[in-house]
Design an enzyme around this catalytic site. Structure first.
Site, PDB file in Angstrom:
ATOM      1  N   LYS A  19      -8.764  -1.822   5.883  1.00 37.87           N
ATOM      2  CA  LYS A  19      -9.016  -2.372   4.543  1.00 37.87           C
ATOM      3  C   LYS A  19      -8.000  -3.464   4.202  1.00 37.87           C
ATOM      4  O   LYS A  19      -8.344  -4.501   3.636  1.00 37.87           O
ATOM      5  CB  LYS A  19      -8.968  -1.253   3.500  1.00 37.87           C
ATOM      6  CG  LYS A  19     -10.204  -0.363   3.551  1.00 37.87           C
ATOM      7  CD  LYS A  19     -10.088   0.851   2.669  1.00 37.87           C
ATOM      8  CE  LYS A  19      -9.148   1.872   3.233  1.00 37.87           C
ATOM      9  NZ  LYS A  19      -9.250   3.218   2.722  1.00 37.87           N
ATOM     10  N   HIS A  41       0.860  -1.187   0.000  1.00 36.97           N
ATOM     11  CA  HIS A  41       0.000   0.000   0.000  1.00 36.97           C
ATOM     12  C   HIS A  41       0.891   1.230   0.000  1.00 36.97           C
ATOM     13  O   HIS A  41       1.835   1.324   0.777  1.00 36.97           O
ATOM     14  CB  HIS A  41      -0.906   0.026   1.244  1.00 36.97           C
ATOM     15  CG  HIS A  41      -1.751   1.256   1.293  1.00 36.97           C
ATOM     16  ND1 HIS A  41      -2.948   1.357   0.636  1.00 36.97           N
ATOM     17  CD2 HIS A  41      -1.545   2.469   1.868  1.00 36.97           C
ATOM     18  CE1 HIS A  41      -3.454   2.560   0.814  1.00 36.97           C
ATOM     19  NE2 HIS A  41      -2.610   3.257   1.567  1.00 36.97           N
TER      20      HIS A  41
HETATM   21  N1  URA Z   1      -5.927   6.488   2.447  1.00 41.00           N
HETATM   22  C1  URA Z   1      -6.895   5.830   3.112  1.00 41.00           C
HETATM   23  O1  URA Z   1      -7.338   4.780   2.696  1.00 41.00           O
HETATM   24  N2  URA Z   1      -7.341   6.364   4.263  1.00 41.00           N
HETATM   25  C2  URA Z   1      -6.880   7.514   4.758  1.00 41.00           C
HETATM   26  O2  URA Z   1      -7.325   7.928   5.800  1.00 41.00           O
HETATM   27  C3  URA Z   1      -5.886   8.200   4.050  1.00 41.00           C
HETATM   28  C4  URA Z   1      -5.414   7.657   2.892  1.00 41.00           C
END
Ligand code: URA
Length: 434
Positions: free
Chosen positions: A196, A91
């Site tokens: 996530k 990520h």
């Molecule tokens: N990306 C995300 O998924 N959440 C955030 O709070 C900031 C960047």
């Protein structure tokens, strides 16, 4: 809305007061808050007050962990254990010209480590991986869970849209934070990203946490704190997690946009491409493979000998894309040249990102389309010697009317110093946390 007559365990106002007065929320209170907000019992106005209180007063590590777990519990959790191979994901907190996912996924997958890369679309000056890939004719971002699993089993890697089933509480909360000035709170960012990623079910996770002018956390101390918080959250959840802190003061690579970023990624997969893109792709691939139990994988060799390219072509085809089709080209271009001989000593990521966005490469509202051929191609990078009249960068757009606003964004964004000026850039990968 709540069911009439149902008894709620807590009162949102009490919880807001606790956080406002720098108190700590219990696990039960956080669980209830996230659940009650997801089902609409706690309204946006109350959650706005809560996110602002968190922004101002922070959260303990225990509270952040509870918030993350509560957001995971709001939706489905995927499980790749049936694949019979290790899984690893990456990520990035987002940057200008950051197309690393495109060469990285097939590179890691080439070593038998499955890469379930659930991605998003861009909003604002940082582009989205799905927007970039949609420049490939026929390529499809939306896969069902079954299609995603089948592709992971058959090809070993997939980049597709994250379904709304993963951490739905985060989707709602993130949209609220976006319009209440509460995005940049470390407890909220860390729980948002990690809920996530943990729900996605990857076994290993590498975080590319950006710092610098083009990153959404500008200073390295804040990025370090975010990285440490996320690494702990991952490990607590049983995900092998590490982070690289990487420099986002200067755009990554030479292409900023969508189709041109795909083109640059394919160059990297063909064994070429800009040095910074290769360096970061290789560094992240090594991290992912090491966490997934393949520390000795020779990733450079897989870029040079075509294994990563073969994987790219197979995964693009599996999603309906034609890897040999011509990518879209903009109708209009405008090239900016150097005004004097010298050394390019400054090229600020944020204004270049904003300019590409104004050219049509990004969107201002979620529902807007992007123009796949719009963007910027850089012809020089900081440290390069340039001659008067030499092209510095080319803007591309479908409507020439967009050039003026893009050029306004670039006013003062780059600088040429007298010939012979010494130039030194800090390392691209500044630190590893893990
Ligand atoms: N990306 C995300 O998924 N959440 C955030 O709070 C900031 C960047």
């Amino acid at each position: 809305m709540s069911t009439a007559g149902a008894v709620e365990a807590f009162d949102a106002v009490d919880l807001i007061r606790t956080k406002r007065d720098k108190g700590e929320l219990s696990t039960a209170e956080i669980d209830w808050l996230v659940d009650a907000y997801t089902r609409g019992y706690v309204g946006d106005e109350q959650m706005s007050a809560m996110t602002m209180a968190i922004f101002l007063n922070g959260m303990t590590r225990r509270e952040i962990k509870d918030l993350t777990l509560a957001m995971i519990a709001s939706g489905e959790r995927m499980d790749f254990s049936g694949l019979g191979k290790p899984t690893a994901d990456k990520h990035s907190t987002g940057g200008v010209g950051d197309k690393i996912t495109l060469p990285l996924m097939p590179l890691v997958a080439a070593f038998g480590v499955a890469v379930p890369q659930l991605s998003g679309r861009g909003l604002g000056h940082t582009g989205g991986t799905l927007d970039k890939l949609e420049s490939v004719p026929g390529w499809r971002a939306n896969l069902s869970n079954e299609e995603m699993f089948a592709q992971l089993r058959n090809e070993g890697g997939v980049i597709c849209a994250a379904g709304s089933g993963l951490a739905p509480a985060d989707g709602k909360l993130y949209a609220l934070r976006d319009i209440t000035g509460t995005v940049e709170a470390i407890p909220l960012i860390a729980s948002s990203i990690m809920s996530k990623k943990i729900a996605e079910g990857t076994g290993a996770l590498v975080l590319d946490v950006k710092f610098g002018s083009g990153a959404f956390l500008k200073d390295i101390e804040k990025s370090r704190e975010l990285a440490r918080t996320m690494v702990e959250l991952g490990r607590d959840a049983g995900v092998a997690t590490s982070a690289l802190l990487t420099d986002m003061n200067v755009p990554l690579g030479l292409a900023i946009g969508n189709a041109n970023e795909v083109r640059e990624s394919v160059e990297v997969l063909a064994g070429g491409g800009p040095a910074d893109i290769v360096e970061l792709t290789v560094a992240l691939a090594r991290e992912m493979l090491a966490l997934a139990g393949r520390p000795d994988a020779d990733v450079e060799a897989a870029l040079k000998d075509g294994r990563a390219m073969d994987k790219w072509r197979a995964t693009v085809r599996a999603q309906g894309g034609d890897p040999d089709a011509a990518l879209p080209v903009a109708r209009e271009t405008h090239t900016v040249v150097a005004e004097a001989d010298g050394v390019l000593v400054e090229q600020q990521a944020l204004p270049f990102g904003i300019a590409a966005w104004r050219l049509g490469a990004g969107r201002a509202r979620k529902q807007d389309p992007v123009q796949h051929a719009a963007g910027i191609d850089l012809h020089a990078k900081p440290g390069d010697e340039v001659r008067a009249g030499q092209p510095l960068f080319t803007l591309s757009a479908d409507e020439p009317a967009r050039f003026e606003r893009a050029l306004e964004a670039l006013d003062g964004a780059y600088r040429i110093a007298p010939p012979g000026t010494a130039f030194e850039r800090g390392p691209l990968v500044a630190e590893r946390i893990g």
